[in-house]
Write an enzyme that holds these catalytic residues in place. Structure first.
Site, PDB file in Angstrom:
ATOM      1  N   VAL A 257       0.765  -4.488  -6.465  1.00 45.06           N
ATOM      2  CA  VAL A 257       1.483  -5.683  -5.726  1.00 45.06           C
ATOM      3  C   VAL A 257       0.258  -6.195  -5.020  1.00 45.06           C
ATOM      4  CG1 VAL A 257       3.462  -4.555  -5.197  1.00 45.06           C
ATOM      5  CG2 VAL A 257       1.725  -4.682  -3.316  1.00 45.06           C
TER       6      VAL A 257
ATOM      7  N   LYS B 286       6.025  -5.681   9.140  1.00 42.44           N
ATOM      8  CA  LYS B 286       7.340  -5.992   8.668  1.00 42.44           C
ATOM      9  C   LYS B 286       8.205  -6.764   9.422  1.00 42.44           C
ATOM     10  CE  LYS B 286       7.297  -2.336   5.680  1.00 42.44           C
ATOM     11  NZ  LYS B 286       7.629  -2.405   4.273  1.00 42.44           N
TER      12      LYS B 286
ATOM     13  N   TYR C 262       1.375  -1.820  11.650  1.00 46.65           N
ATOM     14  CA  TYR C 262       2.555  -1.746  10.517  1.00 46.65           C
ATOM     15  C   TYR C 262       3.683  -2.702  11.017  1.00 46.65           C
ATOM     16  CZ  TYR C 262       6.237   0.454   7.977  1.00 46.65           C
ATOM     17  OH  TYR C 262       7.436   0.799   7.374  1.00 46.65           O
TER      18      TYR C 262
ATOM     19  N   THR D 226       8.996  11.539   3.497  1.00 44.89           N
ATOM     20  CA  THR D 226       8.063  11.212   2.529  1.00 44.89           C
ATOM     21  C   THR D 226       6.806  11.098   2.766  1.00 44.89           C
ATOM     22  OG1 THR D 226       7.736   8.791   3.087  1.00 44.89           O
ATOM     23  CG2 THR D 226       9.779   9.338   1.657  1.00 44.89           C
ATOM     24  N   ASP D 227       5.659  11.114   1.847  1.00 44.72           N
ATOM     25  CA  ASP D 227       4.314  11.066   2.029  1.00 44.72           C
ATOM     26  C   ASP D 227       3.640  10.226   3.320  1.00 44.72           C
ATOM     27  OD1 ASP D 227       3.015  12.523   0.289  1.00 44.72           O
ATOM     28  OD2 ASP D 227       2.624  11.113  -1.428  1.00 44.72           O
TER      29      ASP D 227
ATOM     30  N   ASN E 118       9.755  -2.588  -2.659  1.00 46.35           N
ATOM     31  CA  ASN E 118       9.646  -1.374  -2.043  1.00 46.35           C
ATOM     32  C   ASN E 118       8.312  -0.948  -1.589  1.00 46.35           C
ATOM     33  OD1 ASN E 118      10.629   1.633  -1.133  1.00 46.35           O
ATOM     34  ND2 ASN E 118       9.125   1.738  -2.951  1.00 46.35           N
TER      35      ASN E 118
ATOM     36  N   VAL F 163      12.487   8.672   6.998  1.00 45.54           N
ATOM     37  CA  VAL F 163      12.573   9.406   5.857  1.00 45.54           C
ATOM     38  C   VAL F 163      11.242  10.323   5.547  1.00 45.54           C
ATOM     39  CG1 VAL F 163      12.948   9.246   3.390  1.00 45.54           C
ATOM     40  CG2 VAL F 163      13.940   7.818   4.794  1.00 45.54           C
TER      41      VAL F 163
ATOM     42  N   ASN G 291       7.187   5.310  -7.957  1.00 48.22           N
ATOM     43  CA  ASN G 291       6.936   6.484  -8.463  1.00 48.22           C
ATOM     44  C   ASN G 291       6.984   7.640  -7.511  1.00 48.22           C
ATOM     45  OD1 ASN G 291       4.364   5.115  -7.241  1.00 48.22           O
ATOM     46  ND2 ASN G 291       3.762   7.055  -7.116  1.00 48.22           N
ATOM     47  N   LYS G 292       7.244   7.430  -6.301  1.00 53.19           N
ATOM     48  CA  LYS G 292       7.581   8.528  -5.613  1.00 53.19           C
ATOM     49  C   LYS G 292       8.442   7.944  -4.293  1.00 53.19           C
ATOM     50  CE  LYS G 292       3.430   8.192  -2.691  1.00 53.19           C
ATOM     51  NZ  LYS G 292       2.251   8.654  -2.333  1.00 53.19           N
TER      52      LYS G 292
END
Ligand SMILES: NC(=O)c1ccc[n+]([C@@H]2O[C@H](COP(=O)([O-])OP(=O)(O)OC[C@H]3O[C@@H](n4cnc5c(N)ncnc54)[C@H](OP(=O)(O)O)[C@@H]3O)[C@@H](O)[C@H]2O)c1
Length: 245
Positions: free
Chosen positions: A62, A172, A168, A203-204, A88, A201, A13-14
């Site tokens: 998810v 990953k 985080y 992004t939010d 993603n 990147v 969605n974003k």
């Protein structure tokens, strides 16, 4: 003209996921737009359709068994198969000042939430969609990871890898390790699975800090989603090539 593929992108969605969906759509593929919030999903599908993408909405959290089962059923009804799955959707988990997750003070609930989304969520979604992927002549799975997960880079004092992210980054690394297990399981089949790093990147996710645009961040995932038969599998890529584990 190349064959129209059916794709599903989670967290589309974003941000980077939206641009992966847009990029796959621009290649002429039919794109399932996975998103957990109904209103955000609708807005994204409308925007993609306005841009000429053959998009359909797929409600998808998810972290939810029922949600993921429902998403697989919807893709089956809509398309009967799946050619491309891009995992993603991802979260950083709560961070402290300076975008740091200090391992010595880490809230265990943050670790659980991050692993639940970034790792278990990917396994849940992949396994639910696998029967539909197996109906494709050239299934491709892309797990959106991060170069901060590279243990080789983290162990190299000459590499600038950013702040300590004790929930985080390991999530990953875990995702990368799981990607390798899938690749081993799929050996000898036509299913290719790889991990992709989008780079830093705006992004939010990053509080809109970062030199790259979401469109640039989507490029490696799109390339891996559209690999030719015989392409690489069980590897980890950024724009410049392979990232060491
Ligand atoms: N931005 C970067 O610099 C960077 C660098 C390396 C890797 N990445 C990875 O790139 C991916 C996309 O990140 P982004 O920068 O585009 O972040 P973003 O703008 O925050 O987008 C994240 C997406 O994931 C979705 N999501 C989160 N939890 C979910 C769940 N439980 N179920 C379904 N969807 C969920 C979000 O949905 P909502 O809108 O509903 O929250 C959103 O659509 C992530 O996996 C991230 O780890 C990003």
């Amino acid at each position: 003209m190349s064959e129209t593929k059916i794709a599903l992108v989670t967290g589309a969605n974003k941000g980077i996921g939206y641009e992966i969906a847009a990029g796959l759509g621009a290649l002429g593929h039919r794109v399932g737009v996975g998103a957990r919030d109904g209103a955000r999903l609708e807005t994204a599908v409308e925007k993609l359709r306005a841009a000429g993408v053959d998009a359909f909405g797929v409600p998808l959290d998810v972290t939810g068994d029922q949600s993921v089962t429902g998403a697989a059923e919807l893709v089956e009804r809509q398309a009967g198969r799946l050619d491309i799955l891009v995992n993603n959707a991802g979260i950083s988990g709560e961070v402290g000042p300076g975008w740091v997750q200090d391992p010595t003070t880490l809230d265990l609930d943050v670790v659980r939430a991050v692993v639940e989304t970034n790792v278990i969520g990917v396994i849940r979604v992949t396994n639910a969609l696998l029967p539909l992927l197996r109906r494709s002549t050239s299934p491709r799975i892309v797990n959106v990871s991060s170069s901060v997960a590279s243990l080789t880079r983290q162990a190299d004092p000459d590499v600038e890898i950013g702040p300590i992210m004790a929930a985080y980054a390991p999530s990953k690394s875990f995702l990368n390790a799981v990607t390798v297990q899938y690749a081993r399981q799929f050996a000898g089949t036509n299913i290719l699975i790889n991990a992709a790093c989008p780079g830093l990147v705006a992004t939010d996710f990053t509080g809109f800090h970062g030199p790259r645009t979401p469109e640039q961040g989507a490029a490696t995932a799109i390339r891996l989603a559209t690999l030719p038969d015989g392409g690489p599998t069980g590897s980890f890529f950024e724009d410049d090539g392979v990232i060491p584990w």
